[in-house]
Design a protein around this motif. Structure first.
Motif, PDB file in Angstrom:
ATOM      1  N   GLU A 502      -2.269   2.788 -13.428  1.00 52.37           N
ATOM      2  CA  GLU A 502      -0.835   2.768 -13.136  1.00 52.37           C
ATOM      3  C   GLU A 502      -0.552   2.483 -11.663  1.00 52.37           C
ATOM      4  OE1 GLU A 502       1.857   3.061 -15.176  1.00 52.37           O
ATOM      5  OE2 GLU A 502       0.425   2.932 -16.827  1.00 52.37           O
ATOM      6  N   TYR A 503      -1.547   2.683 -10.794  1.00 52.63           N
ATOM      7  CA  TYR A 503      -1.326   2.351  -9.382  1.00 52.63           C
ATOM      8  C   TYR A 503      -0.954   0.878  -9.210  1.00 52.63           C
ATOM      9  CZ  TYR A 503      -3.578   6.810  -8.141  1.00 52.63           C
ATOM     10  OH  TYR A 503      -3.886   8.136  -8.006  1.00 52.63           O
ATOM     11  N   LEU A 504      -1.399   0.045 -10.134  1.00 50.89           N
ATOM     12  CA  LEU A 504      -1.158  -1.386 -10.011  1.00 50.89           C
ATOM     13  C   LEU A 504       0.252  -1.788 -10.429  1.00 50.89           C
ATOM     14  CD1 LEU A 504      -4.289  -1.056 -10.009  1.00 50.89           C
ATOM     15  CD2 LEU A 504      -4.410  -3.253 -11.177  1.00 50.89           C
ATOM     16  N   ALA A 505       1.054  -0.796 -10.860  1.00 49.88           N
ATOM     17  CA  ALA A 505       2.379  -1.122 -11.405  1.00 49.88           C
ATOM     18  C   ALA A 505       3.414  -1.404 -10.335  1.00 49.88           C
ATOM     19  CB  ALA A 505       2.862   0.020 -12.305  1.00 49.88           C
ATOM     20  N   ASN A 506       3.186  -0.967  -9.092  1.00 48.66           N
ATOM     21  CA  ASN A 506       4.191  -1.229  -8.062  1.00 48.66           C
ATOM     22  C   ASN A 506       3.522  -1.427  -6.710  1.00 48.66           C
ATOM     23  OD1 ASN A 506       3.508   1.329  -7.159  1.00 48.66           O
ATOM     24  ND2 ASN A 506       5.418   2.300  -7.813  1.00 48.66           N
ATOM     25  N   VAL A 507       4.339  -1.852  -5.756  1.00 51.03           N
ATOM     26  CA  VAL A 507       3.857  -2.080  -4.392  1.00 51.03           C
ATOM     27  C   VAL A 507       4.769  -1.306  -3.444  1.00 51.03           C
ATOM     28  CG1 VAL A 507       3.303  -3.776  -2.609  1.00 51.03           C
ATOM     29  CG2 VAL A 507       3.030  -4.365  -5.034  1.00 51.03           C
ATOM     30  N   PRO A 508       4.486  -0.023  -3.213  1.00 48.04           N
ATOM     31  CA  PRO A 508       5.304   0.753  -2.271  1.00 48.04           C
ATOM     32  C   PRO A 508       5.161   0.209  -0.852  1.00 48.04           C
ATOM     33  CG  PRO A 508       3.934   2.166  -3.668  1.00 48.04           C
ATOM     34  CD  PRO A 508       3.429   0.781  -3.825  1.00 48.04           C
ATOM     35  N   ARG A 509       6.154   0.556  -0.033  1.00 45.79           N
ATOM     36  CA  ARG A 509       6.100   0.107   1.363  1.00 45.79           C
ATOM     37  C   ARG A 509       5.059   0.890   2.162  1.00 45.79           C
ATOM     38  NH1 ARG A 509      10.026  -3.435   2.358  1.00 45.79           N
ATOM     39  NH2 ARG A 509       8.281  -4.228   3.584  1.00 45.79           N
ATOM     40  N   PHE A 510       4.854   2.150   1.805  1.00 47.24           N
ATOM     41  CA  PHE A 510       3.856   2.974   2.494  1.00 47.24           C
ATOM     42  C   PHE A 510       3.541   4.154   1.579  1.00 47.24           C
ATOM     43  CE2 PHE A 510       1.900   5.971   5.297  1.00 47.24           C
ATOM     44  CZ  PHE A 510       1.345   5.247   6.337  1.00 47.24           C
ATOM     45  N   VAL A 511       2.280   4.284   1.177  1.00 43.28           N
ATOM     46  CA  VAL A 511       1.886   5.345   0.241  1.00 43.28           C
ATOM     47  C   VAL A 511       1.366   6.532   1.057  1.00 43.28           C
ATOM     48  CG1 VAL A 511       0.554   5.928  -1.803  1.00 43.28           C
ATOM     49  CG2 VAL A 511       1.259   3.553  -1.410  1.00 43.28           C
ATOM     50  N   ALA A 512       2.194   7.548   1.213  1.00 44.83           N
ATOM     51  CA  ALA A 512       1.846   8.678   2.073  1.00 44.83           C
ATOM     52  C   ALA A 512       1.060   9.762   1.348  1.00 44.83           C
ATOM     53  CB  ALA A 512       3.114   9.288   2.686  1.00 44.83           C
ATOM     54  N   GLU A 513       1.060   9.743   0.023  1.00 47.08           N
ATOM     55  CA  GLU A 513       0.240  10.654  -0.762  1.00 47.08           C
ATOM     56  C   GLU A 513      -0.096  10.018  -2.100  1.00 47.08           C
ATOM     57  OE1 GLU A 513       1.841  15.131   0.436  1.00 47.08           O
ATOM     58  OE2 GLU A 513       1.369  14.667  -1.648  1.00 47.08           O
ATOM     59  N   PHE A 514      -1.356  10.081  -2.469  1.00 46.50           N
ATOM     60  CA  PHE A 514      -1.822   9.817  -3.826  1.00 46.50           C
ATOM     61  C   PHE A 514      -3.260  10.310  -3.878  1.00 46.50           C
ATOM     62  CE2 PHE A 514      -3.998   6.465  -1.766  1.00 46.50           C
ATOM     63  CZ  PHE A 514      -4.993   5.988  -2.611  1.00 46.50           C
ATOM     64  N   GLY A 515      -3.752  10.611  -5.064  1.00 46.05           N
ATOM     65  CA  GLY A 515      -5.124  11.081  -5.127  1.00 46.05           C
ATOM     66  C   GLY A 515      -5.548  11.437  -6.531  1.00 46.05           C
ATOM     67  N   TRP A 516      -6.821  11.803  -6.653  1.00 47.84           N
ATOM     68  CA  TRP A 516      -7.428  12.144  -7.943  1.00 47.84           C
ATOM     69  C   TRP A 516      -8.444  13.253  -7.706  1.00 47.84           C
ATOM     70  CZ3 TRP A 516      -5.367   9.304 -11.924  1.00 47.84           C
ATOM     71  CH2 TRP A 516      -5.854   9.596 -13.206  1.00 47.84           C
ATOM     72  N   GLN A 517      -8.514  14.176  -8.642  1.00 46.93           N
ATOM     73  CA  GLN A 517      -9.406  15.322  -8.474  1.00 46.93           C
ATOM     74  C   GLN A 517     -10.841  15.031  -8.895  1.00 46.93           C
ATOM     75  OE1 GLN A 517      -8.639  19.028 -10.348  1.00 46.93           O
ATOM     76  NE2 GLN A 517      -7.284  19.747  -8.739  1.00 46.93           N
ATOM     77  N   ALA A 518     -11.742  15.870  -8.368  1.00 43.24           N
ATOM     78  CA  ALA A 518     -13.117  15.982  -8.853  1.00 43.24           C
ATOM     79  C   ALA A 518     -13.669  17.312  -8.366  1.00 43.24           C
ATOM     80  CB  ALA A 518     -13.983  14.835  -8.342  1.00 43.24           C
TER      81      ALA A 518
END
Length: 815
Positions: A502-518
């Motif tokens: 789903e990250y590929l669905a848009n192009v934000p101007r600046f991504v200040a937070e995103f992540g995935w757990q492990a």
């Protein structure tokens, strides 16, 4: 000259009628741990067993002796606390000195000529928060803890990656300052540069004794061989130093980080000075010293065809930010030493990071943090300390917020690494989307801080830096606060509800937070969960998973791509780490491919405050997850990726270096049996700071939906792999590879593991901590084609044989 004495010794902590030795700086938990009176809250489920500590009052005491308080040579003695956590009453010889209610401020008390027992009595943070709540009324909150009613590190009250360990104590240094005539009460340096000419304006405030009220004072400053002076008129002065031929400070990857020592001296001139006169017998009263760097920083938020941007411009150069979010490195922050800061930040820089965002639920970090960032070229985005809650704006909080902001803006502004002040974390977004408006019913919730008080403080005190009201924030209420087309954006739907595709669905101007757990490394889990038979849902594992439905999200993330292993913890552990690394890489590769429309990514998160399953790249024991190695790859200057395009797969080369990138790219269409179906070679040039996108030639495009073909792109030592289907649908061959172990340079502690692939070996990972707790490997996830060989350098695993190494090697297997 001012005399300073650190008060680190002689403190005691009162506990159930007995006195314990107390370490200052420190906290109640560290003292109780040292006395073996509580179990380690990081181990097992001990967090529950120490919860009582945060709900008790605590008292520190120490004798202030006549020798310490002796002031014959000085007119004034001040007792200075750099940090008290949090609500405290201070008495000396039974007489109250003052009261505090803010962890994020320092405090100064006049104790001239006074001796006796010094007591610092802390009210429970819960009791203080409840008393404030009674004054202000309830406010919405994401977590069931009252952190918005007390100016204390919010993360102490638990988070979706942290334990609830509510501290109290003297958490930063304490000292006595003895002085006469006058002292430097505040120095505010404005550092600017125009071309190669730097300027340092030192705005200083002084405090005088009664005897020094009318004394003529002189301020003298020096930097890079340039000196200047100014008379202190009343209690203020400004010293201006114009410095020719300065070298510019750059973020890492863009240039060097020269730093300049600035020294400001306050002098007693002795008698009134005539124009141009130098004092004959000037007595030195106080000295202020810092390191500064010369650079310009702008934030371009101008409108364009895609919305409104958010681009950092340093020394006139537009920068794609390669960032990470930083949380407190320990839930007991007094344990974080300068050496630990340096280690963690060097690990951060090794991942090719150039910006660290200090998140708003933590602390304004120690000076040592920013010093290392200055040296390493790590830009710092500093949140003001508000996170995920509606914050009352009434007294007593409003005055505390302003005092805290003023002090920390001035304290941190010498650092060239500091590039941005940010008003809060997710509170503007929360007001709009988290059903706050109705329960607030018009009550204050923090907007007055973020859009009023804080920008005024920054504009007044530190006009050389930009301020943004929050993260995320679209720039005004004209747009949704988390609008990807405007300003900063937090991308959490993929992790919470969907897939990383789903990250590929848009192009934000600046991504200040995103992540995935492990989960953390296996050695970290074994230390934190002693004696436990590890399973995804074992008691300790579940306790060290604080996210809502965290394991469910981990499992669904794996299931979308692989068969979820049942009853095989080691396999589950490996696959969750693979998915974390792939997920973050997918986001960065996509958004970086859209530079300059997207001007940066800030991964949640780089570090942990205890051993826990989380979004971190460095786990709670300081071990690197595979994500760290993947960040090093996707944040490198040169990145090769294969991206979906309108008419099929596209080849994308991103060059963040200043120099052009001349390279030969080989594209191969391969079959799962190891044969090559087609090959294309391209000679390409990517200009500096630009992105090149090309359609993949049709002859090497795998057939749509094929489970037996895949595309590989290689350029120099870079590789990208594209499968037409998800891994669990792909016809992987059973992986076969040989290993050999070689010592390096006669050092038995350093080994090279040589892996020779006979088949496709996808996402090969050597988990070095399985060999020995301190062992490390220099590589993360690797994909080898049939006939290829690679070397993995392992340190700290002396005497380990090939069988143990093979048991520590994992890769993708057929579904």
């Amino acid at each position: 000259m001012k005399d300073v004495a650190q008060l680190t010794e002689g403190w005691q902590l009162s506990h159930e009628g007995t006195l314990l030795d107390a370490r200052v700086p420190g906290c109640v938990h560290t003292d109780l741990l040292a006395a073996d009176l509580i179990p380690d809250p990081f181990l097992g489920t001990n967090e529950h067993d120490v919860a009582w500590v945060g709900r008790q009052p605590w008292a520190y005491r120490r004798q202030l002796t006549g020798e310490e308080a002796h002031t014959a040579a000085y007119e004034r003695t001040d007792l200075v606390f750099e940090g008290l956590d949090t609500a405290a009453t201070l008495t000396l010889d039974g007489v109250e000195l003052g009261r505090t209610r803010n962890m994020h401020r320092s405090y100064r008390f006049d104790v001239t000529g006074r001796t006796g027992e010094l007591n610092v009595t802390f009210t429970s943070a819960y009791e203080e928060a409840e008393s404030v709540r009674q004054l202000t009324g309830d406010r919405p909150n994401v977590y069931p803890e009252p952190f918005q009613y007390i100016r204390k590190m919010a993360a102490n009250f638990g988070w979706d990656w942290g334990p609830t360990v509510v501290t109290a104590g003297i958490w930063r240094p304490v000292r006595l300052e003895r002085w006469s005539t006058a002292r430097l009460a505040r120095v505010r340096p404005l550092v600017t540069v125009d071309g190669t000419r730097g300027r340092v304006e030192l705005h200083l405030d002084v405090e005088r004794t009664a005897a020094g009220a009318d004394r003529p004072l002189l301020a003298r400053a020096a930097v890079a061989g340039v000196t200047a002076r100014a008379e202190v008129l009343g209690d203020q002065a400004t010293v201006v130093l114009d410095v020719p031929d300065v070298r510019l400070w750059w973020p890492r990857g863009h240039g060097e980080q020269p730093l300049y020592d600035v020294e400001l001296t306050l002098l007693d001139a002795g008698e009134p000075l005539g124009v141009g006169e130098q004092p004959n017998t000037a007595e030195q009263l106080d000295v202020w010293q810092r390191r500064v760097g010369f650079r310009t920083v702008e934030l371009d938020r101008s409108a364009d065809a895609h919305g409104s941007g958010f681009t950092f411009v340093v020394n006139g150069e537009r920068i794609f930010v390669r960032g990470v979010n930083w949380i407190p490195d320990d839930v007991l922050p007094s344990r974080v030493t300068p050496e630990r800061y340096r280690t963690r930040l060097e690990q951060t820089a090794a991942a090719n990071v150039d910006l660290v965002r200090i998140w708003g639920g933590g602390i304004y970090e120690d000076e040592a943090f920013y010093d290392v960032c200055d040296e390493l070229g790590l830009m710092v985005w500093q949140d003001f300390l508000f996170a995920c809650a509606a914050y009352p704006e009434e007294q007593p909080l409003r005055g505390e917020v302003e005092a805290e902001a003023r002090e920390n803006v001035v304290r941190l502004m010498p650092h060239p690494s500091l590039v941005l002040w940010n008003g809060n974390n997710e509170n503007l977004w929360g007001f709009r989307d988290w059903e706050w408006e109705e329960p607030l019913a018009g009550d204050s919730w923090g907007e007055g801080y973020y859009l009023g008080l804080l920008p005024r403080v920054v504009a007044e005190l530190d006009p050389t830096r930009a301020y943004t009201a929050g993260s995320p924030w679209s720039g005004s209420w004209d747009h949704h606060p988390n609008d990807p087309d405007h300003g900063t954006y937090h991308s959490w739907e993929a992790w919470n509800r969907r897939d990383y595709s789903e990250y590929l669905a848009n192009v934000p101007r600046f991504v200040a937070e995103f992540g995935w757990q492990a989960p953390p490394a296996l050695a970290t889990l074994r230390r934190a969960l002693p004696g436990e038979r590890l399973a995804p849902d074992s008691p300790g594992m579940l306790h060290h998973q604080k996210a809502e439905d965290g394991n469910g999200k981990l499992n669904r993330g794996v299931e979308r791509h692989f068969a979820l292993p049942e009853g095989d913890f080691d396999r589950w552990h490996y696959l969750t780490q693979v998915v974390q690394a792939r997920a973050v890489a997918a986001g960065i590769e996509h958004w970086r491919a859209h530079w300059p429309r997207c001007a940066g990514t800030v991964v949640w998160q780089i570090n942990d405050c205890w051993p826990v399953s989380s979004w971190s790249a460095i786990d709670g024991d300081g071990r690197l997850k595979p994500l760290h190695h993947e960040l090093r790859r996707v944040y490198a200057d040169r990145l090769l990726t294969l991206q979906p395009g309108v008419d099929g797969t596209e080849l994308v080369l991103s060059n963040l270096a200043a120099e052009p990138w001349d390279t030969d790219v080989t594209l191969r269409l391969l079959r799962t049996d190891g044969t090559v179906a087609a090959r294309v070679s391209l000679g390409l040039t990517v200009p500096g700071r630009e992105v090149l996108r090309l359609p993949v030639p049709p002859q090497v495009q795998p057939a749509a939906g094929s489970a037996k073909e895949y595309l590989v792109a290689d350029a120099e030592d870079l590789r990208a792999v594209h499968l037409p289907v998800r891994d669990k649908e792909f016809d992987y061959p059973a992986p076969r590879f040989d290993i050999a172990v070689e010592t390096v340079g006669g050092d038995p502690d350093t080994l090279d593991v040589v892996v020779s692939a006979q088949t496709l070996v996808r996402d090969l990972l050597l988990q070095a901590d399985r060999l020995a707790p301190r062992a490390t490997a220099d590589r993360g996830l690797l994909t080898l084609l049939p006939g290829e060989r690679t070397r993995i350098r392992v340190r700290g695993a002396a005497g380990v044989g090939a069988n143990a190494i093979r048991a520590a090697l994992f890769c993708v297997e057929p579904a």
